[in-house]
Design a protein around this motif. Structure first.
Motif, PDB file in Angstrom:
ATOM      1  N   PHE A  22       0.850  -1.191   0.000  1.00  0.00           N
ATOM      2  CA  PHE A  22       0.000   0.000   0.000  1.00  0.00           C
ATOM      3  C   PHE A  22       0.888   1.244   0.000  1.00  0.00           C
ATOM      4  N   ALA A  23       0.776   2.046  -1.053  1.00  0.00           N
ATOM      5  CA  ALA A  23       1.595   3.256  -1.122  1.00  0.00           C
ATOM      6  C   ALA A  23       1.029   4.380  -0.266  1.00  0.00           C
ATOM      7  N   ASP A  24      -0.268   4.304   0.062  1.00  0.00           N
ATOM      8  CA  ASP A  24      -0.899   5.395   0.817  1.00  0.00           C
ATOM      9  C   ASP A  24      -1.204   5.025   2.263  1.00  0.00           C
ATOM     10  N   ARG A  25      -0.561   3.967   2.761  1.00  0.00           N
ATOM     11  CA  ARG A  25      -0.736   3.584   4.154  1.00  0.00           C
ATOM     12  C   ARG A  25       0.623   3.552   4.847  1.00  0.00           C
ATOM     13  N   ALA A  26       0.629   3.972   6.110  1.00  0.00           N
ATOM     14  CA  ALA A  26       1.855   3.937   6.909  1.00  0.00           C
ATOM     15  C   ALA A  26       2.115   2.508   7.387  1.00  0.00           C
ATOM     16  N   TYR A  27       3.401   2.173   7.466  1.00  0.00           N
ATOM     17  CA  TYR A  27       3.807   0.835   7.894  1.00  0.00           C
ATOM     18  C   TYR A  27       4.510   0.888   9.243  1.00  0.00           C
ATOM     19  N   THR A  28       4.327  -0.178  10.020  1.00  0.00           N
ATOM     20  CA  THR A  28       5.097  -0.340  11.254  1.00  0.00           C
ATOM     21  C   THR A  28       6.457  -0.922  10.886  1.00  0.00           C
ATOM     22  N   GLU A  29       7.343  -0.994  11.860  1.00  0.00           N
ATOM     23  CA  GLU A  29       8.667  -1.549  11.615  1.00  0.00           C
ATOM     24  C   GLU A  29       8.585  -3.050  11.326  1.00  0.00           C
ATOM     25  N   GLU A  30       7.465  -3.693  11.716  1.00  0.00           N
ATOM     26  CA  GLU A  30       7.295  -5.126  11.486  1.00  0.00           C
ATOM     27  C   GLU A  30       6.709  -5.429  10.102  1.00  0.00           C
ATOM     28  N   GLY A  31       6.400  -4.374   9.339  1.00  0.00           N
ATOM     29  CA  GLY A  31       5.853  -4.578   8.004  1.00  0.00           C
ATOM     30  C   GLY A  31       4.348  -4.710   7.950  1.00  0.00           C
ATOM     31  N   THR A  32       3.669  -4.400   9.062  1.00  0.00           N
ATOM     32  CA  THR A  32       2.213  -4.397   9.077  1.00  0.00           C
ATOM     33  C   THR A  32       1.704  -2.966   8.923  1.00  0.00           C
ATOM     34  N   LEU A  33       0.419  -2.825   8.638  1.00  0.00           N
ATOM     35  CA  LEU A  33      -0.158  -1.502   8.442  1.00  0.00           C
ATOM     36  C   LEU A  33      -0.462  -0.835   9.785  1.00  0.00           C
ATOM     37  N   ALA A  86      -1.847   7.320   9.794  1.00  0.00           N
ATOM     38  CA  ALA A  86      -2.004   5.978   9.226  1.00  0.00           C
ATOM     39  C   ALA A  86      -2.204   6.014   7.722  1.00  0.00           C
ATOM     40  N   VAL A  87      -2.828   7.103   7.233  1.00  0.00           N
ATOM     41  CA  VAL A  87      -3.077   7.247   5.801  1.00  0.00           C
ATOM     42  C   VAL A  87      -2.198   8.356   5.240  1.00  0.00           C
ATOM     43  N   ILE A  88      -1.466   8.055   4.176  1.00  0.00           N
ATOM     44  CA  ILE A  88      -0.605   9.042   3.523  1.00  0.00           C
ATOM     45  C   ILE A  88      -1.454   9.842   2.536  1.00  0.00           C
TER      46      ILE A  88
END
Length: 254
Positions: free
Chosen positions: A168-179, A187-189
């Motif tokens: 997802f290009a418009d969602r922020a990611y955690t360091e673990e690779g989850t949304l 959370a939303v770019i």
């Protein structure tokens, strides 16, 4: 050198009755795969039929976007659904969409969970297995689309189903690779330039910058473009154009 190929998918048919959320017709001129709402979080019979007809006309691959039964919450509320019931409801949604896909001369090629269900099956084995059981009730050749490293994709592969990771290009990611959950700030770019840049980095390098600023690996064959954000159509066109100009081939995975 092998050319890089990536699929562009969008959540479509997310209207209900007279209420329309996404510009389905315009987005179907950009994406290569359509995640069609099947009536549980959004969508209705007439909308499903119309989107399938448009997708078939444009050669866009049709996928069933299955959800918890939650029209009021747009499928984004956490729910505890017994496994047998969830499997049956997943199969029900796929089957409903398949009727309209076949009537349009196409078929449902893949399944993607939506919202709360999508995030739940990343780590919840019971719910993930219920989704896979629902898919198998319909067609053991269907592809499952989900988050890289998720239990959903792991169980799909174990059941012999094709499994495709998406980003997802418009969602922020955690360091673990989850949304990052939508309830959290950032959370939303929303910056179009940032979305385009993230699309290019994901498509070409398989990496994305986490909310903490770290570069993390997110290897994906499909890139989701949300259709319910302001300016979604023009942003989708820009993402596709810049991907292709950078040497990335846009191509459906199924």
């Amino acid at each position: 050198m092998t050319a890089i190929a990536i699929d562009l998918n969008a959540d479509l048919g997310e209207g209900f009755g007279r209420w329309q959320l996404t510009d389905d017709e315009q987005l179907l001129s950009v994406v290569s795969s359509a995640n069609v709402a099947c009536g549980f979080h959004a969508g209705d019979a007439a909308t499903m039929r119309r989107v399938c007809e448009l997708a078939a006309e444009r050669g866009v691959t049709i996928g069933a976007q299955v959800s918890y039964r939650d029209l009021a919450g747009f499928g984004r509320r956490a729910m505890d659904v017994p496994s047998a019931e969830l499997a049956a409801e997943v199969a029900y949604q796929i089957g409903a969409l398949e009727v309209f896909a076949r009537a349009a001369g196409a078929r449902v090629a893949y399944v993607k969970p939506h919202g709360a269900l999508y995030n739940r099956v990343v780590h919840d084995e019971t719910q993930a297995r219920a989704v896979i059981d629902g898919v198998l009730l319909v067609d053991a050749s269907l592809t499952v689309l989900g988050l890289p490293g998720s239990l959903l994709l792991e169980l799909a592969r174990g059941a012999g189903l094709p499994a495709v990771p998406e980003a997802f290009a418009d969602r922020a990611y955690t360091e673990e690779g989850t949304l990052v959950p939508r309830a959290e700030a950032g959370a939303v770019i929303t910056d179009p330039d940032a979305v385009v840049e993230r699309s290019l980095t994901l498509g070409r390098l398989g990496r994305v910058t986490s909310r903490a600023g770290a570069s993390i690996e997110v290897r994906a064959r499909s890139l989701c473009l949300h259709g319910d954000t302001p300016g979604a159509v023009e942003l989708a066109r820009r993402v596709r154009r810049e991907l292709e100009e950078s040497g990335v081939r846009v191509e459906a995975f199924a």
